[in-house]
Motif scaffolding. Structure first.
Motif, PDB file in Angstrom:
ATOM      1  N   PHE A 164       0.837  -1.210   0.000  1.00 41.83           N
ATOM      2  CA  PHE A 164       0.000   0.000   0.000  1.00 41.83           C
ATOM      3  C   PHE A 164       0.869   1.256   0.000  1.00 41.83           C
ATOM      4  CE2 PHE A 164      -3.381  -2.888   1.582  1.00 41.83           C
ATOM      5  CZ  PHE A 164      -4.353  -2.560   0.655  1.00 41.83           C
ATOM      6  N   ALA A 165       2.042   1.182   0.634  1.00 42.13           N
ATOM      7  CA  ALA A 165       2.962   2.322   0.608  1.00 42.13           C
ATOM      8  C   ALA A 165       3.475   2.556  -0.813  1.00 42.13           C
ATOM      9  CB  ALA A 165       4.118   2.074   1.575  1.00 42.13           C
ATOM     10  N   ALA A 166       3.742   1.475  -1.531  1.00 42.50           N
ATOM     11  CA  ALA A 166       4.229   1.592  -2.907  1.00 42.50           C
ATOM     12  C   ALA A 166       3.181   2.219  -3.819  1.00 42.50           C
ATOM     13  CB  ALA A 166       4.625   0.208  -3.434  1.00 42.50           C
ATOM     14  N   ARG A 167       1.912   2.048  -3.463  1.00 37.99           N
ATOM     15  CA  ARG A 167       0.828   2.644  -4.251  1.00 37.99           C
ATOM     16  C   ARG A 167       0.570   4.093  -3.844  1.00 37.99           C
ATOM     17  NH1 ARG A 167      -3.477  -2.237  -3.098  1.00 37.99           N
ATOM     18  NH2 ARG A 167      -2.109  -3.979  -3.732  1.00 37.99           N
ATOM     19  N   GLY A 168       1.255   4.544  -2.815  1.00 39.15           N
ATOM     20  CA  GLY A 168       1.088   5.925  -2.369  1.00 39.15           C
ATOM     21  C   GLY A 168      -0.082   6.143  -1.439  1.00 39.15           C
ATOM     22  N   GLN A 169      -0.703   5.057  -0.936  1.00 43.58           N
ATOM     23  CA  GLN A 169      -1.867   5.208  -0.058  1.00 43.58           C
ATOM     24  C   GLN A 169      -1.479   5.482   1.393  1.00 43.58           C
ATOM     25  OE1 GLN A 169      -5.070   2.369  -0.475  1.00 43.58           O
ATOM     26  NE2 GLN A 169      -4.525   1.900  -2.589  1.00 43.58           N
ATOM     27  N   ILE A 170      -0.297   5.028   1.801  1.00 42.71           N
ATOM     28  CA  ILE A 170       0.178   5.269   3.157  1.00 42.71           C
ATOM     29  C   ILE A 170       1.666   5.597   3.126  1.00 42.71           C
ATOM     30  CG2 ILE A 170      -1.529   3.782   4.295  1.00 42.71           C
ATOM     31  CD1 ILE A 170       0.626   1.603   4.452  1.00 42.71           C
ATOM     32  N   VAL A 220      -0.785   6.650   9.501  1.00 41.71           N
ATOM     33  CA  VAL A 220       0.030   6.236   8.340  1.00 41.71           C
ATOM     34  C   VAL A 220      -0.477   6.771   7.001  1.00 41.71           C
ATOM     35  CG1 VAL A 220       0.712   4.087   9.486  1.00 41.71           C
ATOM     36  CG2 VAL A 220      -1.293   4.071   7.987  1.00 41.71           C
ATOM     37  N   ARG A 221      -1.628   7.394   6.971  1.00 39.66           N
ATOM     38  CA  ARG A 221      -2.140   7.894   5.694  1.00 39.66           C
ATOM     39  C   ARG A 221      -1.187   8.917   5.078  1.00 39.66           C
ATOM     40  NH1 ARG A 221      -7.612   7.656   7.880  1.00 39.66           N
ATOM     41  NH2 ARG A 221      -8.853   6.186   6.653  1.00 39.66           N
ATOM     42  N   ALA A 222      -1.030   8.812   3.774  1.00 35.71           N
ATOM     43  CA  ALA A 222      -0.166   9.764   3.054  1.00 35.71           C
ATOM     44  C   ALA A 222      -0.806  11.147   3.090  1.00 35.71           C
ATOM     45  CB  ALA A 222       0.032   9.301   1.618  1.00 35.71           C
ATOM     46  N   ARG A 223       0.014  12.137   3.336  1.00 41.86           N
ATOM     47  CA  ARG A 223      -0.501  13.519   3.403  1.00 41.86           C
ATOM     48  C   ARG A 223       0.160  14.365   2.309  1.00 41.86           C
ATOM     49  NH1 ARG A 223      -0.240  11.578   8.533  1.00 41.86           N
ATOM     50  NH2 ARG A 223      -2.080  11.857   9.837  1.00 41.86           N
TER      51      ARG A 223
END
Length: 223
Positions: A164-170, A220-223
């Motif tokens: 999910f981090a690689a997708r930019g979601q977190i 952890v959400r991407a801001r």
């Protein structure tokens, strides 16, 4: 006579030379381990005897000792089998979530429900209580339970979070620490109450689970 609802079995069918057939021997050994599991989980290590296991399983004491050196060896076999059977689904749930096309929020809520429901089943609770009671005497089994249950789940969830981090979601600095914190948030309070015999209201448990996941997501959400 066997007690506590466990019915003793008849001796295994004999083949040529008076020995049980291979199939009968496999069934007998499985029955022996199953009976030993029930007795150890119900009575504990100290209050379970080889005599009781043999009688309830419908086998002789020499048959038990031919397979297990002593009661400690039998107890170790019981807990190893139970650990692998009960705790593996915790990591399996996380591994299955990696194949889901759902977003991070839905995935973590679904995963947390599955993990929490499994962790609070009577068999898993009994296993954890038994391990806690015997941790000093059997430290290698406590370590095995930690590695097969908690650490495997942490590793699987860490991989999931990395995806999910690689997708930019977190955004996460350390996936392993994040996964460990996620499991701790979801499980710790309910597990602790159950292990201590404190009843949990399902509505409150669900509120805690939902709040735990949302708190983790907020961090952890991407801001």
């Amino acid at each position: 006579m066997a007690k506590e609802g466990i019915v003793a079995t008849r001796p295994a069918p004999r083949g040529a030379g008076g020995r049980p057939t291979r199939e009968a021997a496999v069934r007998r050994d499985a029955r022996l381990l199953d009976v030993a599991t029930k007795l150890f989980m119900e009575r504990g290590f100290d209050c379970t005897s080889i005599d009781a296991v043999a009688e309830t399983a419908g086998v002789s004491k020499p048959t038990v000792y031919a397979r297990y050196h002593d009661k400690r060896d039998l107890f170790t076999a019981v807990l190893r089998a139970t650990i692998q059977r009960c705790l593996a689904p915790l990591s399996a749930a996380a591994e299955a979530a990696m194949l889901s096309p759902k977003g991070i929020e839905t995935t973590l809520h679904d995963l947390s429900r599955h993990v929490l429901a499994h962790a609070l089943t009577p068999e898993v609770i009994m296993l954890r209580r038994t391990l806690a009671a015997q941790a000093v005497q059997f430290p290698e089994l406590a370590k095995l339970a930690y590695e097969e249950g908690w650490l495997r789940a942490v590793r699987a969830i860490a991989i999931l979070l990395e995806q999910f981090a690689a997708r930019g979601q977190i955004r996460i600095a350390d996936p392993t620490i994040a996964a460990d914190l996620f499991l701790s948030l979801v499980l710790s309070t309910s597990e602790r109450q159950i292990l201590h015999g404190i009843a949990i209201r399902s509505k409150i448990q669900e509120q805690r689970r939902e709040a735990a996941v949302n708190l983790f997501l907020d961090g952890v959400r991407a801001r």
